[in-house]
Write an enzyme that holds these catalytic residues in place. Structure first.
Site, PDB file in Angstrom:
ATOM      1  N   GLN A 191     -27.707 -33.949 -23.312  1.00 20.34           N
ATOM      2  CA  GLN A 191     -26.807 -35.034 -23.699  1.00 20.34           C
ATOM      3  C   GLN A 191     -27.197 -35.704 -25.009  1.00 20.34           C
ATOM      4  O   GLN A 191     -28.365 -36.053 -25.236  1.00 20.34           O
ATOM      5  CB  GLN A 191     -26.681 -36.048 -22.548  1.00 20.34           C
ATOM      6  CG  GLN A 191     -26.135 -35.385 -21.303  1.00 20.34           C
ATOM      7  CD  GLN A 191     -25.834 -36.317 -20.144  1.00 20.34           C
ATOM      8  OE1 GLN A 191     -26.023 -35.944 -19.004  1.00 20.34           O
ATOM      9  NE2 GLN A 191     -25.335 -37.513 -20.414  1.00 20.34           N
ATOM     10  N   HIS A 225     -22.283 -33.440 -26.138  1.00 17.75           N
ATOM     11  CA  HIS A 225     -23.048 -33.035 -24.956  1.00 17.75           C
ATOM     12  C   HIS A 225     -22.849 -31.536 -24.733  1.00 17.75           C
ATOM     13  O   HIS A 225     -21.763 -30.997 -25.007  1.00 17.75           O
ATOM     14  CB  HIS A 225     -22.515 -33.751 -23.708  1.00 17.75           C
ATOM     15  CG  HIS A 225     -22.886 -35.189 -23.576  1.00 17.75           C
ATOM     16  ND1 HIS A 225     -23.766 -35.851 -24.406  1.00 17.75           N
ATOM     17  CD2 HIS A 225     -22.454 -36.122 -22.685  1.00 17.75           C
ATOM     18  CE1 HIS A 225     -23.873 -37.109 -24.019  1.00 17.75           C
ATOM     19  NE2 HIS A 225     -23.086 -37.319 -22.982  1.00 17.75           N
ATOM     20  N   SER A 256     -18.673 -60.536 -33.229  1.00 18.38           N
ATOM     21  CA  SER A 256     -17.762 -59.698 -34.022  1.00 18.38           C
ATOM     22  C   SER A 256     -16.449 -60.394 -34.315  1.00 18.38           C
ATOM     23  O   SER A 256     -15.655 -59.920 -35.146  1.00 18.38           O
ATOM     24  CB  SER A 256     -17.476 -58.393 -33.272  1.00 18.38           C
ATOM     25  OG  SER A 256     -18.685 -57.725 -33.038  1.00 18.38           O
ATOM     26  N   CYS A 275     -18.854 -39.159 -19.250  1.00 20.25           N
ATOM     27  CA  CYS A 275     -18.681 -38.107 -20.265  1.00 20.25           C
ATOM     28  C   CYS A 275     -19.157 -36.742 -19.751  1.00 20.25           C
ATOM     29  O   CYS A 275     -18.449 -35.744 -19.861  1.00 20.25           O
ATOM     30  CB  CYS A 275     -19.412 -38.477 -21.546  1.00 20.25           C
ATOM     31  SG  CYS A 275     -21.010 -39.257 -21.280  1.00 20.25           S
ATOM     32  N   GLY A 285     -17.613 -51.021 -30.512  1.00 20.40           N
ATOM     33  CA  GLY A 285     -18.603 -49.997 -30.132  1.00 20.40           C
ATOM     34  C   GLY A 285     -18.120 -48.604 -30.539  1.00 20.40           C
ATOM     35  O   GLY A 285     -17.001 -48.442 -31.033  1.00 20.40           O
TER      36      GLY A 285
HETATM   37  C1  2RA Z   1     -24.936 -41.121 -21.470  1.00 19.05           C
HETATM   38  N1  2RA Z   1     -23.143 -40.595 -19.923  1.00 19.05           N
HETATM   39  O1  2RA Z   1     -24.702 -40.038 -21.998  1.00 19.05           O
HETATM   40  C2  2RA Z   1     -24.048 -41.639 -20.360  1.00 19.05           C
HETATM   41  C3  2RA Z   1     -23.313 -42.861 -20.795  1.00 19.05           C
HETATM   42  N2  2RA Z   1     -22.412 -42.593 -21.854  1.00 19.05           N
HETATM   43  O2  2RA Z   1     -25.866 -41.859 -21.795  1.00 19.05           O
END
Ligand code: 2RA
Length: 340
Positions: free
Chosen positions: A155, A242, A40, A128, A12
């Protein structure tokens, strides 16, 4: 000493980045095990000049592992990572599965690295948006004691995983050629020249699971059980960084000068805040500046003029790479803390 290290979910976006971070952070890897789905298994990946064959993830694959980096979804993490602990490995997991478990430290090394000391086999990597927002919040908290956060996040598609990124790239390319957006309006088709104010499912009082993470994880990481957070999480047509607009309320006075000085010196932070600068790249952070690097860029730092107390509120803007510091880099930094 060389360590046997496994990555669960090695194919991933986050797992692939973890591999690169192991090399960048010069982690002493004796044996590398790349674990993924049966689909994989058999594929090969290069690591430090050697060819590594991806294996199907299963409990036996953890035999003899010193450390396991979890980059799989919650369900697979819950199913397999306790098996890794049973096999004697220490796990650093990026999923949400164990983050709020009282026996599991939730760690941002710049903030609460010492918490790794009480792990019982698993250490969780925060969400994140939590990492990206808290890295610049922490130095200001140390100065004046944060009591409340009001946050809006912007995001990137990468948070929805590699497929989300690939789709967005394809849709943007199609738009670039002036083509019609293909139906059905898949994830990215809904996103190009649009914003989606929902990430995760709706929970209490109309907040989404993503929005509640900042409050719940923030309280645990900063050891502030009374911290009050109001967060709005929005998906935006950006590939992998983000961004967040954050207003903080403090229990003690803090001036802009003190805030800027603290941010300039803060670990993990790059201050970009020069309103007189010639170009936008030096005036404030933008996602195109922060992708594929590990610092959280902070700018637009200003007094919160809506706070009734003249020096009890600060507002700022920050951007960070969701796959790197938002996930893989932070996890490998935790591994580095464990190895010493
Ligand atoms: C998003 N924080 O940004 C969540 C999962 N990575 O979708």
């Amino acid at each position: 000493k060389q360590y046997t290290i496994a990555i669960l979910g090695a194919t991933g976006a986050v797992g692939t980045q973890m591999l690169q971070c192991l090399d960048e952070q010069e982690i002493p890897v004796g044996e590398l095990r790349l674990l993924a789905s049966a689909r994989s298994a058999g594929k090969t990946v290069e690591f430090r000049g050697a060819t590594v064959t991806i294996q199907e993830a299963c409990p036996e694959a953890f035999e003899g592992c010193d450390f396991v980096l979890g980059a799989a979804d919650d369900a697979i993490a819950k199913e397999l990572l306790p098996e890794a602990v049973k096999a004697g490995a220490v796990v650093v997991d990026n999923s949400h599965a164990f983050r709020m478990d009282p026996d599991v430290p939730l760690v941002v090394p710049e903030i609460n690295g010492a918490d790794v000391a009480w792990h019982k086999g698993i250490i969780a990597n925060p969400n994140c948006a939590t990492i990206i927002g808290l890295v610049p919040t922490w130095p200001l908290h140390q100065l004046a004691g944060v009591t409340r956060m009001v946050v809006s996040t912007y995001q990137a598609a990468s948070g929805a995983g590699a497929p989300g990124m690939a789709e967005l790239e394809a849709q943007m390319a199609a738009l670039g050629r002036g083509e019609e957006l293909p139906e059905p309006r898949a994830f990215a088709a809904q996103l190009v020249s649009n914003l989606i104010p929902q990430i995760g499912g709706f929970k209490e009082e109309g907040y989404t699971s993503e929005e509640m993470k900042l409050q719940n994880e923030g309280r645990k990481i900063m050891h502030l059980p009374e911290l009050r957070v109001n967060c709005t999480c929005v998906r935006v047509p950006v590939l992998r960084s983000h961004s967040e607009s954050i207003t903080l309320e403090f229990e003690r006075d803090i001036t802009i000068e003190e805030a800027l000085e603290a941010l300039a010196a803060a670990p993990g932070v790059k201050l970009v805040d020069d309103r007189e600068a010639e170009n936008a790249h030096d005036r404030f952070p933008m996602p195109i500046d922060t992708s594929d690097q590990d610092l959280i860029w902070v700018g637009r730092v200003r007094r919160d003029i809506s706070n009734p107390e003249p020096n009890r509120g600060i507002t700022f803007w920050c951007c960070g790479d969701q796959i790197r510091k938002g996930a893989a880099t932070n996890a490998v930094q935790i591994l580095r803390l464990l190895i010493g």
